[in-house]
Design a protein around this motif. Structure first.
Motif, mmCIF file in Angstrom:
data_model
loop_
_atom_site.group_PDB
_atom_site.id
_atom_site.type_symbol
_atom_site.label_atom_id
_atom_site.label_comp_id
_atom_site.label_asym_id
_atom_site.label_seq_id
_atom_site.Cartn_x
_atom_site.Cartn_y
_atom_site.Cartn_z
ATOM 1 N N ASN A 141 10.021 11.171 -4.691
ATOM 2 C CA ASN A 141 9.131 10.503 -5.597
ATOM 3 C C ASN A 141 9.125 10.868 -6.977
ATOM 4 N N ASN B 16 4.466 3.247 -6.237
ATOM 5 C CA ASN B 16 4.579 4.544 -6.984
ATOM 6 C C ASN B 16 5.992 4.672 -7.733
ATOM 7 N N VAL C 67 0.830 11.334 3.521
ATOM 8 C CA VAL C 67 1.516 10.050 4.198
ATOM 9 C C VAL C 67 3.103 10.250 4.066
ATOM 10 N N SER C 68 3.767 11.418 3.737
ATOM 11 C CA SER C 68 5.027 11.204 3.427
ATOM 12 C C SER C 68 5.924 11.385 5.200
ATOM 13 N N TRP D 192 2.256 2.045 -1.620
ATOM 14 C CA TRP D 192 2.477 3.281 -1.826
ATOM 15 C C TRP D 192 3.441 4.001 -0.826
ATOM 16 N N ASP D 193 4.748 4.290 -1.251
ATOM 17 C CA ASP D 193 5.572 4.634 -0.222
ATOM 18 C C ASP D 193 5.425 6.124 0.268
ATOM 19 N N PRO D 194 5.961 6.745 1.487
ATOM 20 C CA PRO D 194 5.476 7.773 2.188
ATOM 21 C C PRO D 194 7.038 8.582 1.972
ATOM 22 N N ASN D 195 7.596 8.700 1.048
ATOM 23 C CA ASN D 195 8.813 9.515 0.646
ATOM 24 C C ASN D 195 8.481 10.988 0.425
#
Lengths: 366, 436
Positions: free
Chosen positions: A234, A283, B327-328, A226-229
């Motif tokens: 997203n 995601n 988390v971003s 799950w990326d933190p962008n």
């Protein structure tokens, strides 16, 4: 200019080749005419053409073993069309005639080639079956035939089938569609990569891998996460990318599920190749195809609404281009290729044909 | 005697054979139209139509570009001792046609031959019809206006924070004007796409910044449309499983909902976007002499991301104690320090109830209640509950345009382990709506 050609075809296949040999007897026609006029439109991929030239006043009479094409022009609703027509006789001895009226414009040769190929194939098939059965079979094989209008004798009971009128929309082959779809998706990925490197400072925060084979293998091993962008990266940005892939597939005549599969494929290419240096985002793999397909279809429907309700013009073209850019482009390309093709398949009464021939020769002196 | 016996046996054999032939002929005559209808159904499906076949009759319909219903019945009729007729009755757009095709009886078993004569005619029945082509199955509405937001319970606007907005709602509903019928809906046969854009408060920097954006798109996956008509009255029941997406980023500048003042002073931190993997939607619509009353409810589930009040007013010092579900890394990317971002990955359950009364008292009334439950995927003790009440009133100033007002009340409750926060605000809208 009107031209007669007779094509004598040989059913034997040439050794080592899967092509049918066709002998063309050109009457009042020179080699130069052939190169300028016929060479570009004869379907040489499927047939071998050998040419013979002669000069004669013989009238055009359908006979077994012969395909004759009559080339001319026709005016419909004030617009000039190219006419290609051909007579033949089927297995049962029924004479029939194809008349193709083909609009001028871009890709004219494609349209002429399609007309000759469809006619030639129908005539070949009519050696084994009657022309009505051949045509009914074509109706089930292709979606190219549209707005079919049977020509019947008057009255509720159909005592005679005189023929059929229809429009012919050139269909793209499955190979062509697949190549165009993948090329356009790769092109849109390339635009994305360009933008990605133009905003390198923002993106390199997520970089984990180098451009090496071992890092590539490591990337596959690391799997998805799950990326933190940013929220909008997203959602909106990936949605737009997915929407583009989806609209590319839909405008290449793929169904909704097939287009979704293409969108998923585009997303895979982006995650594994476009963003080579980042770990694959779980995601993104969910949201790019899903949000893209749903929004893409909504915009396609909106485009349909606009095309239906707005008068043609720059404003309409601009809106449809903004909502569905690849769809707009592909539609332009395909409508240029297909043009306007109107066809008549007429079952000729031999007696009537003889009278017409006599009329042509003795009264009209043609 | 033997000759008589033989004669009797022969006679009996001939009668029996004749009886069998009669049976076969009967079977052939009744089976032929059924076979023809069944084969035609396959052709229709190849050509993108839906078809419902019951024996010799067939109802076929397609939704694109508009709703076309074709009714076909195929019948066998004796003509004379050598020939028979296949009679095709069809009905489309209120026009009935009848065509009969004669065949020789000896060809009755040659179905390919019969179909090569009939299929072109049957296919020609599917040609686009000029009247039907003109009809549009899209129902668009444009809405525009101005609103002010209050960060408290007061309804009347006090602050100088207003926004212009424009909304666009496009419904693709090919069965809205259908006659009495029960029609299944497949993927994409119904769509509702709503977009709303708010443009910078007080109209400053009109094209410079699009402050608030919202959209909600829904497509049917499988459903049913049941319509009953009685005189001027009609009742419609549309229900099914849908899929869709919903996105919302409002413009709210209260300190309560900002990350922290020094990082963001003019950006919103209440936001969500989720994919409704599957949602059940049912709409009941009653019409009577132009008046329309509709009830709609929906509920579904799907993954998404959303913000939380438990991650607002977070200064850099408090960052380390923040739940890792936020988390971003966007702030880090933009040289704003090693900061996180206010959203978490969640599973969302939306529930919506809506009632609309249209053309009553020359007005349109809208009541809506939307509830969202956001459950964090990575912390079972982190949830958000969003409630949204909406009321709209519009008075018809022309046949298709209403002018009126709207009121929205929002309430959010955020839970993150021991950390509980709630906030509410309301909006007052002045708006116009136009059906195109």
């Amino acid at each position: 200019m009107s031209i007669f050609i007779f094509i004598n075809y040989i059913n034997a296949y040439s050794a080592g080749q899967d092509k049918k040999e066709i002998k063309i007897n050109f009457i009042n026609f020179t080699e130069k005419d052939y190169i300028e006029y016929f060479s570009p439109i004869l379907p040489t991929e499927n047939y071998i053409f050998s040419r013979y030239y002669s000069y004669s006043d013989d009238l055009y009479k359908p006979a077994k073993g012969t395909i004759g094409f009559y080339i001319g022009k026709n005016v419909i609703d004030g617009k000039e069309f190219y006419r290609i027509s051909s007579n033949a006789v089927d297995r049962n001895g029924t004479a029939f005639k194809f008349e193709w009226d083909i609009s001028d414009g871009f890709f004219l040769n494609n349209r002429k080639e399609e007309a000759i190929e469809f006619t030639t194939n129908s005539i070949f098939e009519s050696e084994k079956s009657d022309i009505n059965t051949v045509f009914a079979g074509k109706l089930l094989q292709t979606k190219a035939i549209a707005e079919l209008n049977p020509l019947y004798s008057d009255g509720e009971v159909v005592k005679e089938i005189k023929g059929y009128e229809f429009k012919y929309n050139i269909q793209r082959s499955s190979t062509y569609r697949a190549v165009r779809t993948s090329s356009e998706i790769l092109f849109s990925c390339a635009i994305g990569i360009t933008n990605y490197y133009m905003t390198r400072a923002e993106n390199e925060v997520d970089w984990k891998y180098k451009y090496t084979w071992s890092d590539g293998k490591q990337k596959v091993k690391d799997g998805w996460y799950w990326d933190p962008n940013n929220f909008n990266t997203n959602t909106i940005y990936h949605l737009y990318a997915g929407m583009t892939y989806y609209q590319i597939a839909r405008s290449n005549y793929y169904s909704v599920p097939e287009s979704f599969a293409w969108t998923f494929g585009g997303s895979l290419i982006w995650e594994y190749i476009g963003e080579w240096r980042e770990q694959v985002s779980l995601n993104d793999m969910i949201f790019t195809p899903m949000l893209g397909a749903i929004t893409g279809e909504a915009f396609i429907q909106t485009t349909k609404f606009i095309e239906k309700e707005m008068n043609p013009g720059i404003l309409r073209e601009t809106i449809t281009f903004v909502l569905n850019p690849f769809g707009w482009f592909n539609k332009m390309l395909d409508s240029s290729n297909s043009g306007d093709i109107r066809v008549r398949l007429v079952f000729i009464n031999p007696l009537q044909t003889a009278i017409e021939n006599k009329l042509e020769k003795e009264v009209l002196k043609r | 005697m033997k000759i008589i016996k033989l004669f009797i046996i022969l006679i009996a054999t001939f009668f029996y054979a004749g009886f069998l032939n009669h049976l076969n002929a009967s079977e052939g005559t009744s089976a032929l139209p059924v076979q023809l209808a069944s084969d035609f159904q396959k052709i229709l499906e190849f050509k993108g139509w839906h078809a419902d076949n019951s024996g010799e009759s067939l109802n076929a319909w397609k939704f694109n570009p508009s709703y076309h219903l074709l009714k076909v019945s195929i019948n066998y009729e004796e003509r004379d001792k050598d020939s028979f007729l296949i009679v095709i009755n069809s009905e489309r757009g209120g026009t009935e046609t009848r065509k009969a095709f004669p065949f020789n009886k000896r060809d009755i078993s040659r179905i390919d031959n019969i179909e090569s004569i009939l299929n072109p005619y049957l296919i020609s029945l599917t040609n686009s019809n000029a009247e039907e082509e003109k009809k549009s199955d899209f129902y668009p509405t444009v809405k525009g206006g101005y609103y002010r937001t209050n960060d408290n319970h007061e309804i009347l606007p006090e602050k100088s924070e207003g926004m212009f907005f424009i909304g666009w709602d496009l419904v693709y509903d090919p069965l809205r004007d259908a006659d009495e019928s029960t029609v299944p809906l497949y993927l994409g046969d119904y769509m509702d796409a709503f977009f709303k854009l708010s443009i910078d408060r007080e109209g400053k920097k009109f094209f410079g910044k699009l402050d608030e954006f919202e959209f909600d798109i829904n497509f049917v996956l499988y459903g049913k449309n049941i319509k009953k008509v009685s005189g001027e009255e009609s009742q419609r029941n549309l229900y099914g499983v849908f899929t869709g997406i919903e996105y919302y980023r409002p413009y709210v500048t209260s300190k309560e909902v900002l990350w922290s003042d020094d990082v963001y002073t003019d950006h919103f931190h209440i936001q969500y976007c989720f994919w409704k993997v599957a949602e059940f939607v049912q709409t009941l619509t009653f019409t009577n002499g132009g008046k329309e009353l509709s009830f709609k409810y929906e509920f579904g589930i799907g993954p998404g991301q959303n913000s939380s009040l438990t991650a607002t007013n977070v200064t850099e010092d408090m960052e380390d104690d923040l739940n890792p579900i936020f988390v971003s890394n966007w702030y880090g990317k933009n040289d704003l320090g090693d900061r996180d971002h206010n959203y978490y990955w969640s599973m969302t359950v939306p529930v919506k109830l809506e009632v609309t009364a249209d053309k009553y008292l020359n007005s349109k009334f809208d009541f809506k209640y939307h509830f969202y439950y956001f459950q964090s995927l990575f912390d079972k003790n982190a949830q958000d509950f969003l409630n949204r009440f909406i009321f709209n009133y519009g008075f018809y100033i022309t046949e298709d345009i209403t002018a009126g007002f709207g009121y929205e009340f929002w309430h959010i409750k955020s839970i993150e382990n021991e950390n509980n926060k709630s906030h509410y605000w309301n909006r007052f809208n002045i708006q116009m709506e136009m059906k195109l």
